[in-house]
Design a protein around this motif. Structure first.
Motif, PDB file in Angstrom:
ATOM      1  N   SER B 240       0.825  -1.203   0.000  1.00 23.26           N
ATOM      2  CA  SER B 240       0.000   0.000   0.000  1.00 23.26           C
ATOM      3  C   SER B 240       0.859   1.252   0.000  1.00 23.26           C
ATOM      4  O   SER B 240       0.571   2.225  -0.694  1.00 23.26           O
ATOM      5  N   LEU B 242       3.852   1.489  -1.142  1.00 24.49           N
ATOM      6  CA  LEU B 242       4.465   1.606  -2.465  1.00 24.49           C
ATOM      7  C   LEU B 242       3.477   2.190  -3.475  1.00 24.49           C
ATOM      8  O   LEU B 242       3.817   3.078  -4.262  1.00 24.49           O
ATOM      9  N   LYS B 243       2.274   1.704  -3.436  1.00 23.38           N
ATOM     10  CA  LYS B 243       1.263   2.228  -4.360  1.00 23.38           C
ATOM     11  C   LYS B 243       1.078   3.710  -4.156  1.00 23.38           C
ATOM     12  O   LYS B 243       0.968   4.478  -5.115  1.00 23.38           O
ATOM     13  N   HIS B 244       1.062   4.091  -2.892  1.00 21.27           N
ATOM     14  CA  HIS B 244       0.899   5.509  -2.605  1.00 21.27           C
ATOM     15  C   HIS B 244       2.052   6.307  -3.212  1.00 21.27           C
ATOM     16  O   HIS B 244       1.842   7.334  -3.862  1.00 21.27           O
ATOM     17  N   LEU B 246       3.974   5.551  -5.678  1.00 24.51           N
ATOM     18  CA  LEU B 246       3.912   5.565  -7.139  1.00 24.51           C
ATOM     19  C   LEU B 246       2.859   6.554  -7.622  1.00 24.51           C
ATOM     20  O   LEU B 246       3.058   7.258  -8.616  1.00 24.51           O
TER      21      LEU B 246
END
Lengths: 256, 256
Positions: B240, B242-244, B246
């Motif tokens: 999560s 990492l997604k943020h 990115l």
DNA sequence: CTTGACTCTCAAGCTCAGCTTGAAGGCAAG
DNA sequence: CTTGCCTTCAAGCTGAGCTTGAGAGTCAAG
């Protein structure tokens, strides 16, 4: 540019050759340049201001020039970090430093950053509007303990891009954190190729948000644009949270 | 001074006797007096200011009066504590609240003060292993101030499913937070149909993580299974994050 | 259905932290 | 001895975080 360290004008008191072990004091300008890497908004006047506020107390030459020792610089870096990452007002930073946890010793100060910070990084990457600090590859590798191979891979995939300045790669805060997160994932066996999944969904979401805020973002009215940027940050935060929740929901089924 | 709570003027909506279970909303003046105990420098204008800054969003009467629910008050208290004890600027508090560390639930918010305060402390609602608490639709609607229509839509899309118990729908903590987040997004113009984007990426990521942990999860050895579940939680957290990151990275390009 | 306490919005203003700027001049090293 | 970095001091600027006041409306008790 460069580390702007030894090359600088007036690096006082190095006396003779580079034989002396730790006698290097720097002038205010040199200190400023040295820190500009991590803190783009540093300035000479700001350093002086911090001294006026009793946060620093460097030696002086006979003529009144400020001379910063290595530990002075460490202390200053600590102050700037507490301010930037922990949002502490100078009043409180002064107390933290004064009341025990740090005199000047480097160990002590390092401990302070940890203890005051408690947890790592609060703000870091949540802001869409970047601070602009850049970190050299070597530092990033050391901090994240990432595999250099993996960093290269990330660059190949276009996930991060870095910036080549006089021979060294520099990364911004977000990229540094991305590297850290990916390294963490790698420990669990999530390899580079799997990152496509994350990347593409991020791309899609960004496109969605862009589409929604497009009119306001394109606006020529600066007020409206600023509002849109704020909205963008909030949307990012909420969207990330939602994604997390949805993931948890899915995983619960798996775990169930 | 006691709690200076019920004694107050215009404690709206208590209607008849004390039969109604959770229908107590307060006007701004009542809220202010109630909090004056812990926060001496609170004021009505300050509370209004916080709303203007998008930190609060209370219901309104037909005539335009603000009506604060219990969870609104909890949220406000959290804000004031973060401001006073952690020195966080409103900008950051807004993000902290938006990005999950506090929805409104009492447990969640308590956890937030802790987690933001410095200790690690994982958020209540992100755990893969659910606590099991269920909330009736009415409560969820009141707390999140969600559009009932939207909740139905979410159920149609299969994002949440609820549970039908003697005539009322019940939702778990995660679902409640999903509803909250989606409501928030809706305020910015992210409609129901856009949620497909989020949902499908969550699905893909869940599938990926499942695949990676499949062997351990299928294991008959309970120890190994437990380890796998823990790994799953960590992976979810890191993924999560990492997604943020990115997403931020992408958005920065847009904003640039 | 009045009355009086409470609330609303909106615009302007206020205070303080945290710097910046400019003027007027001194120090250090090639 | 000159050139570039450094000094102090006073004044000014900016943004965050509220406050104030005017003018109008709401709500429940009597």
């Amino acid at each position: 540019m460069a580390t702007a360290n030894e090359t600088n004008a007036h690096a006082a008191e190095g006396s003779a050759a580079d034989d002396g072990p730790p006698q290097k004091s720097m002038t205010i300008g040199a200190v400023c340049k040295g820190l500009a890497q991590e803190f783009p908004d540093i300035s000479i006047s700001k350093i002086r201001y911090l001294e006026e506020q009793k946060l620093l107390n460097p030696r002086r030459t006979a003529g009144g020039y400020r001379l910063y020792s290595a530990s002075d610089v460490v202390r200053l870096r600590t102050i700037l970090r507490l301010q930037r990452d922990e949002f502490l007002p100078l009043r409180v930073i002064r107390q933290e430093l004064a009341s025990g946890r740090a005199g000047d010793g480097e160990g002590a100060v390092a401990a302070t950053v940890q203890s005051v910070a408690g947890k790592r990084k609060r703000r870091a990457s949540v802001s869409v509007t970047d601070g602009g600090a850049m970190y050299p590859l070597a530092d990033v590798l050391e901090e994240t303990r990432a595999n250099p191979e993996l960093v290269r891979e990330l660059e190949d995939y276009g996930v991060i891009k870095g910036e080549l300045r006089n021979g060294t790669h520099y990364y911004d805060e977000t990229e540094r954190e991305i590297i850290g997160a990916v390294t963490e994932l790698a420990r669990y066996g999530v390899g580079g190729r799997n990152l496509r999944v994350f990347r593409s969904s991020a791309d899609r979401e960004a496109a969605l948000l862009q589409q929604i805020l497009a009119p306001a973002l394109r606006s020529r009215n600066p007020e409206r644009r600023k509002e849109a940027l704020e909205a963008l940050e909030n949307l990012a935060a909420v969207a990330s949270h939602l994604k997390h929740l949805l993931l948890i929901r899915d995983l619960r089924k798996i775990a169930g």
